[in-house]
Write a protein that holds these residues in place. Structure first.
Motif, PDB file in Angstrom:
ATOM      1  N   GLY A  25      43.780  42.017  37.341  1.00 52.12           N
ATOM      2  CA  GLY A  25      42.877  42.359  38.469  1.00 52.12           C
ATOM      3  C   GLY A  25      42.799  40.849  39.352  1.00 52.12           C
ATOM      4  N   ASP A  26      41.487  40.839  39.623  1.00 51.64           N
ATOM      5  CA  ASP A  26      41.209  39.745  40.424  1.00 51.64           C
ATOM      6  C   ASP A  26      40.399  38.744  39.586  1.00 51.64           C
ATOM      7  N   PHE A  27      40.535  38.728  38.286  1.00 48.46           N
ATOM      8  CA  PHE A  27      40.021  37.723  37.139  1.00 48.46           C
ATOM      9  C   PHE A  27      40.650  36.408  37.622  1.00 48.46           C
ATOM     10  N   SER A  28      39.954  35.201  37.491  1.00 53.49           N
ATOM     11  CA  SER A  28      40.178  33.995  37.442  1.00 53.49           C
ATOM     12  C   SER A  28      40.030  33.642  35.755  1.00 53.49           C
ATOM     13  N   TYR A  29      40.363  32.402  35.355  1.00 50.11           N
ATOM     14  CA  TYR A  29      39.915  31.846  34.072  1.00 50.11           C
ATOM     15  C   TYR A  29      38.579  31.768  33.941  1.00 50.11           C
ATOM     16  N   ARG A  30      37.771  31.365  35.018  1.00 52.15           N
ATOM     17  CA  ARG A  30      36.319  31.054  35.087  1.00 52.15           C
ATOM     18  C   ARG A  30      35.644  32.565  34.831  1.00 52.15           C
TER      19      ARG A  30
END
Length: 249
Positions: A25-30
């Motif tokens: 999706g639009d997840f970043s690592y953070r």
């Protein structure tokens, strides 16, 4: 019993959330690391799971946790990615996601019921049990399910004007109902067989007491029931609920 199959995990990742370039999706690592505690209310050691990309790490986590934790993650996905955010997140897909979460949260083969004969104590205990099953797992709910069954049998005796002692156990109450309640006197054309089943259920009742007293969080017990055994206890109690409520109502 209720945990996700590999095909269902693949569906969640690729057909509901979506993957592009290894990113989920639009997840970043953070935001992916924050997702579990901030949205799912789970406190996991994320470094204990493998995976280099967000997709790989999410797959490892969703595959590696228990059913009630999978349910919390799916509910978190539903909050972060509600229906309509993308063309493939249809109302039907969103409903499927919630149904998977419900199944994982329950993890039990016998569904909960809402008995027609009730009391305030029974209703509150059943509500507590359902919440605990979903949030913490079946071991945490054994005491509440036992309390609900105890309160239910008391309510049935009261409805039939059957006198009970203040300290009557679920075994005492069930024995009284077996001998005095008119609905348990006529068990149909196979009454001998069904009476044998009821006697066996009396033995199950006997076992629910030590399971609750010595294997649940009702007391400060050192050794609690494992998940599978707790599920067996709850399934047994729910089976009794369904049969008895059908007969009595």
């Amino acid at each position: 019993m209720g945990e996700l199959r590999s095909s269902e995990i693949h569906w969640v990742v690729h057909q509901y959330v979506g993957v592009e370039g290894g990113y989920l999706g639009d997840f970043s690592y953070r935001t992916h690391r924050e997702f579990y505690s901030a949205i799912c209310d789970l406190h996991l050691d994320l470094d204990a799971f493998g995976g280099k990309t967000t997709r790989e790490r999410f797959l490892a986590i969703l595959s590696g946790v228990e059913g009630h934790q999978q349910a919390a993650i799916l509910r978190g996905i539903a909050k972060k990615y509600p229906q309509g955010g993308e063309h493939f997140r249809t109302p039907q897909a969103y409903q499927k996601l919630l149904e998977l979460a419900k199944r994982c949260a329950n993890g039990l083969s016998v569904q909960a019921s809402s008995p027609a004969i009730t009391s305030d104590v029974m209703s509150r205990a059943l509500a507590d049990a359902n919440t605990l099953i979903q949030s913490a797992g079946p071991t945490h709910a054994v005491d509440r399910v036992h309390t609900a069954l105890h309160a239910y049998l008391k309510a049935v005796c009261h409805a039939q004007s059957l006198e009970t002692s203040p300290g009557a156990t679920i075994t005492n109450l069930f024995k009284l109902l077996r001998t005095e309640h008119p609905s348990l006197r006529d068990l149909g054309s196979h009454s001998d067989t069904m009476n044998s089943v009821l006697r066996s259920l009396s033995n199950v009742m006997d076992c629910l007491n030590p399971a609750r007293n010595h294997g649940s969080l009702a007391h400060a017990n050192d050794a609690l029931l494992d998940k599978d055994e707790a599920m067996l206890v709850i399934n047994a109690a729910r089976t009794l609920f369904q049969y008895l409520d059908s007969k009595f109502s």
